[in-house]
Motif scaffolding. Sequence first.
Motif, mmCIF file in Angstrom:
data_model
loop_
_atom_site.group_PDB
_atom_site.id
_atom_site.type_symbol
_atom_site.label_atom_id
_atom_site.label_comp_id
_atom_site.label_asym_id
_atom_site.label_seq_id
_atom_site.Cartn_x
_atom_site.Cartn_y
_atom_site.Cartn_z
ATOM 1 N N VAL A 99 0.840 -1.195 0.000
ATOM 2 C CA VAL A 99 0.000 0.000 0.000
ATOM 3 C C VAL A 99 0.875 1.244 0.000
ATOM 4 N N GLN A 100 1.878 1.288 0.841
ATOM 5 C CA GLN A 100 2.729 2.470 0.923
ATOM 6 C C GLN A 100 3.605 2.627 -0.311
ATOM 7 N N SER A 101 4.122 1.540 -0.859
ATOM 8 C CA SER A 101 4.990 1.669 -2.030
ATOM 9 C C SER A 101 4.210 2.113 -3.260
ATOM 10 N N ALA A 102 2.927 1.750 -3.350
ATOM 11 C CA ALA A 102 2.123 2.202 -4.485
ATOM 12 C C ALA A 102 1.997 3.717 -4.462
ATOM 13 N N ALA A 103 1.738 4.300 -3.305
ATOM 14 C CA ALA A 103 1.607 5.753 -3.196
ATOM 15 C C ALA A 103 2.932 6.440 -3.479
ATOM 16 N N VAL A 104 4.017 5.932 -2.925
ATOM 17 C CA VAL A 104 5.329 6.528 -3.144
ATOM 18 C C VAL A 104 5.705 6.438 -4.616
ATOM 19 N N HIS A 105 5.422 5.315 -5.229
ATOM 20 C CA HIS A 105 5.775 5.091 -6.636
ATOM 21 C C HIS A 105 5.091 6.116 -7.537
ATOM 22 N N VAL A 106 3.806 6.339 -7.342
ATOM 23 C CA VAL A 106 3.078 7.274 -8.198
ATOM 24 C C VAL A 106 3.588 8.686 -7.997
ATOM 25 N N VAL A 107 3.776 9.098 -6.751
ATOM 26 C CA VAL A 107 4.227 10.465 -6.495
ATOM 27 C C VAL A 107 5.655 10.655 -6.974
ATOM 28 N N ASP A 119 -3.537 15.385 -9.886
ATOM 29 C CA ASP A 119 -4.282 14.329 -10.569
ATOM 30 C C ASP A 119 -3.804 12.960 -10.131
ATOM 31 N N ARG A 120 -2.518 12.788 -10.082
ATOM 32 C CA ARG A 120 -1.978 11.478 -9.711
ATOM 33 C C ARG A 120 -2.243 11.148 -8.258
ATOM 34 N N LEU A 121 -2.172 12.134 -7.390
ATOM 35 C CA LEU A 121 -2.471 11.882 -5.984
ATOM 36 C C LEU A 121 -3.918 11.439 -5.824
ATOM 37 N N GLY A 122 -4.829 12.089 -6.542
ATOM 38 C CA GLY A 122 -6.229 11.705 -6.469
ATOM 39 C C GLY A 122 -6.428 10.267 -6.891
ATOM 40 N N SER A 123 -5.833 9.877 -8.000
ATOM 41 C CA SER A 123 -5.991 8.504 -8.459
ATOM 42 C C SER A 123 -5.286 7.536 -7.523
ATOM 43 N N THR A 124 -4.179 7.956 -6.943
ATOM 44 C CA THR A 124 -3.470 7.104 -5.989
ATOM 45 C C THR A 124 -4.334 6.881 -4.753
ATOM 46 N N TRP A 127 -7.030 4.464 -5.587
ATOM 47 C CA TRP A 127 -6.465 3.113 -5.642
ATOM 48 C C TRP A 127 -6.163 2.599 -4.239
ATOM 49 N N LEU A 128 -5.623 3.465 -3.393
ATOM 50 C CA LEU A 128 -5.305 3.036 -2.032
ATOM 51 C C LEU A 128 -6.569 2.670 -1.263
ATOM 52 N N SER A 129 -7.663 3.370 -1.511
ATOM 53 C CA SER A 129 -8.933 3.034 -0.853
ATOM 54 C C SER A 129 -9.391 1.644 -1.258
ATOM 55 N N VAL A 130 -9.357 1.369 -2.549
ATOM 56 C CA VAL A 130 -9.743 0.043 -3.039
ATOM 57 C C VAL A 130 -8.779 -1.001 -2.496
ATOM 58 N N ARG A 131 -7.499 -0.704 -2.550
ATOM 59 C CA ARG A 131 -6.480 -1.646 -2.080
ATOM 60 C C ARG A 131 -6.680 -1.959 -0.598
ATOM 61 N N THR A 132 -7.013 -0.929 0.184
ATOM 62 C CA THR A 132 -7.242 -1.130 1.611
ATOM 63 C C THR A 132 -8.419 -2.073 1.849
ATOM 64 N N VAL A 133 -9.518 -1.863 1.122
ATOM 65 C CA VAL A 133 -10.678 -2.752 1.258
ATOM 66 C C VAL A 133 -10.299 -4.167 0.855
ATOM 67 N N ALA A 182 -19.980 -1.569 -0.521
ATOM 68 C CA ALA A 182 -20.178 -0.758 0.686
ATOM 69 C C ALA A 182 -19.073 0.289 0.816
ATOM 70 N N ALA A 183 -17.833 -0.113 0.534
ATOM 71 C CA ALA A 183 -16.715 0.835 0.624
ATOM 72 C C ALA A 183 -16.851 1.938 -0.418
ATOM 73 N N ILE A 184 -17.274 1.584 -1.627
ATOM 74 C CA ILE A 184 -17.456 2.576 -2.689
ATOM 75 C C ILE A 184 -18.589 3.523 -2.315
ATOM 76 N N ASP A 185 -19.685 2.980 -1.799
ATOM 77 C CA ASP A 185 -20.804 3.823 -1.368
ATOM 78 C C ASP A 185 -20.362 4.784 -0.265
ATOM 79 N N ASP A 186 -19.566 4.301 0.688
ATOM 80 C CA ASP A 186 -19.065 5.160 1.757
ATOM 81 C C ASP A 186 -18.178 6.270 1.200
ATOM 82 N N THR A 187 -17.322 5.926 0.237
ATOM 83 C CA THR A 187 -16.423 6.904 -0.375
ATOM 84 C C THR A 187 -17.216 7.970 -1.115
#
Length: 192
Positions: A99-107, A119-124, A127-133, A182-187
């Motif tokens: 999870v952490q390396s995906a965010a670091v990689h994009v930034v 833009d990239r932070l938003g998509s990251t 992605w991190l929200s989906v990855r967390t679920v 449920a996670a998508i609805d919450d987001t």
Amino acid sequence: MTQIEAGATDAEVIARSLRTPEVFAEVFDRHQRAVHAYAVRRAGRDAADDVLSDAFLTAFGQRKRYKPDAESALPWLYGIAGNILRRRWRSLAATDRLVQSAAVHVVRFADSHENQVVDRLGSTQDWLSVRTVLEQLPDGDREAILLFAWEELTYPEIASAMGIPVGTVRSRIHRARRHLRAAIDDTLEVGR
């Protein structure tokens, strides 16, 4: 190398490889791209080559146990690769690192233009929200939904890859979808 008959199924190639081991290279040629792509999606580019080689070495060693009624070896190979990945994750405690390396990689690879970074932070973050679920799902549910969504396997193929009944696959995918919805609805609710 021994000639393979045109149109030979994976089951036929694997059976023949028991007598002529070098024939197994045909299975590698047919499926290495798909197994590598699976490993990239699950563990990243850096680990994918190792997972690929480990998966095919394991498959070669276990080819006597291949079920001849399965014409395609791909679900079997995904099952082996999934087991290898689970062992890697346990030994490396990779869930948090992924999870952490995906965010670091994009930034890290974003160029300096502010809009592109935002833009990239938003998509990251999406992605991190989906990855967390996904990471919060039980292992079996996560594996089933990823084989279905990313690898586009059918329920019977997932059952073969995971060594479980088709009904269990249906239950696991249903539970995983419910959690993801449920996670998508919450987001979406938070974003309003």
